[in-house]
Design an enzyme around this catalytic site. Structure first.
Site, short mmCIF file in Angstrom:
data_model
loop_
_atom_site.label_atom_id
_atom_site.label_comp_id
_atom_site.label_asym_id
_atom_site.label_seq_id
_atom_site.Cartn_x
_atom_site.Cartn_y
_atom_site.Cartn_z
N GLU A 46 37.55 44.33 35.03
CA GLU A 46 37.08 44.24 33.60
C GLU A 46 37.72 45.51 32.85
O GLU A 46 36.90 46.45 33.11
CB GLU A 46 35.68 43.90 33.60
CG GLU A 46 35.46 42.51 34.05
CD GLU A 46 33.82 42.18 33.67
OE1 GLU A 46 33.25 42.81 32.93
OE2 GLU A 46 33.37 41.13 34.55
N ASP A 57 25.71 47.04 25.23
CA ASP A 57 26.02 48.09 26.30
C ASP A 57 24.69 49.39 25.96
O ASP A 57 24.35 49.71 24.99
CB ASP A 57 27.40 48.75 26.08
CG ASP A 57 28.45 47.49 26.47
OD1 ASP A 57 28.27 47.10 27.49
OD2 ASP A 57 29.17 47.57 25.70
#
Length: 258
Positions: A46, A57
């Site tokens: 990824e 995140d």
């Protein structure tokens, strides 16, 4: 057949996927990191598209995105770096990023360049499932770009079934209702969630991500899904090694074996 489908049709368990953010620690290192990780036996990669407000995140990947943006990484530069990646790399490649930069680029332009450079799928955490179904799915399917949807412990079983029925590739199981970041272990509540989704016998394979950084978390994920996705731990090691993906991967493998 899309490379993601090929992978899951030939390997049913312990699939190993790594995430890194394009443009950091060095602006031009993206292709080298990808090639090195394939050589190290990683099954799928990824590639993070840096964004100024990566809401899913934690601090590690937020810092990586900030560094990448300061280094000058853009989506256009990322596609340029990936221009010839399929001359040497065979494993599935997925772009992971947020809707804003992709919309600025143009969703169809984005999918077209994914197809042109050999990107197999995309993960967009802030893309609502309804919007995907009503607006973006036909475009993505036209270019054979798999849109991977995320589920969390809070996702209803009805929504899980809808995602399973209307996507094709794999389902990204977020381990907890939190941002990315290494965890010491997965408690019983998280493992009960893993077992609950496993018992639904979904059509699509599942990959577990967020929080996997050591043997305990890796084995717990591997026991309840087709494999795991590791991001923050590898991003940290890659930064510590100054962009040397081989050394970072070796350190990660060592951490997962102890």
């Amino acid at each position: 057949m899309n490379r993601i489908n090929q992978l899951f049709s030939t390997k049913k368990s312990r699939i190993f996927s790594l995430y890194f953010c394009a443009g950091t620690p060095t602006l031009e290192g993206t292709a080298d990191v990808i090639r090195t990780l394939e050589q190290k036996g990683v099954d799928m990669i990824e590639i993070g598209i840096p964004f100024s407000d990566p809401m899913a995140d934690g601090v590690v990947i937020q810092a990586a995105a900030t560094s990448a943006l300061r280094n000058g990484m853009t989506l256009r530069k990322l596609f340029a770096q990936l221009e010839n990646i399929r001359d040497t790399v065979q494993i599935p490649l997925i772009l992971m990023g947020y809707l804003n930069p992709i919309m600025q680029y143009g969703f169809e332009n984005f999918c077209r360049d994914c197809r042109r450079t050999g990107i197999d799928g995309v993960i967009i955490p802030d893309l609502p499932f309804r919007d995907y179904e009503e607006e973006y799915r036909p475009i993505a399917e036209r270019y054979d770009v798999k849109v991977i949807m995320l589920i969390t412990p809070e996702t209803s079983e009805e929504r899980v079934c809808q995602i399973d029925a209307h996507t094709d590739g794999f389902i990204y199981m977020v381990s907890s209702a939190a941002t990315t970041g290494a965890q010491k272990d997965f408690d019983e509540q998280k493992q009960a969630y893993f077992r609950r989704i496993e018992a639904m016998n979904l059509r699509n394979p599942r990959m577990i991500g967020f929080g996997i950084s050591n043997r305990q978390t890796y084995e717990a994920a591997a026991a309840h899904a087709a494999g795991c996705i590791i991001g923050s731990k590898f991003v940290t090691l890659l930064e510590e090694e100054g962009g040397d993906a081989a050394r970072a991967a070796d350190r990660l493998m060592d951490a997962l074996s102890k």
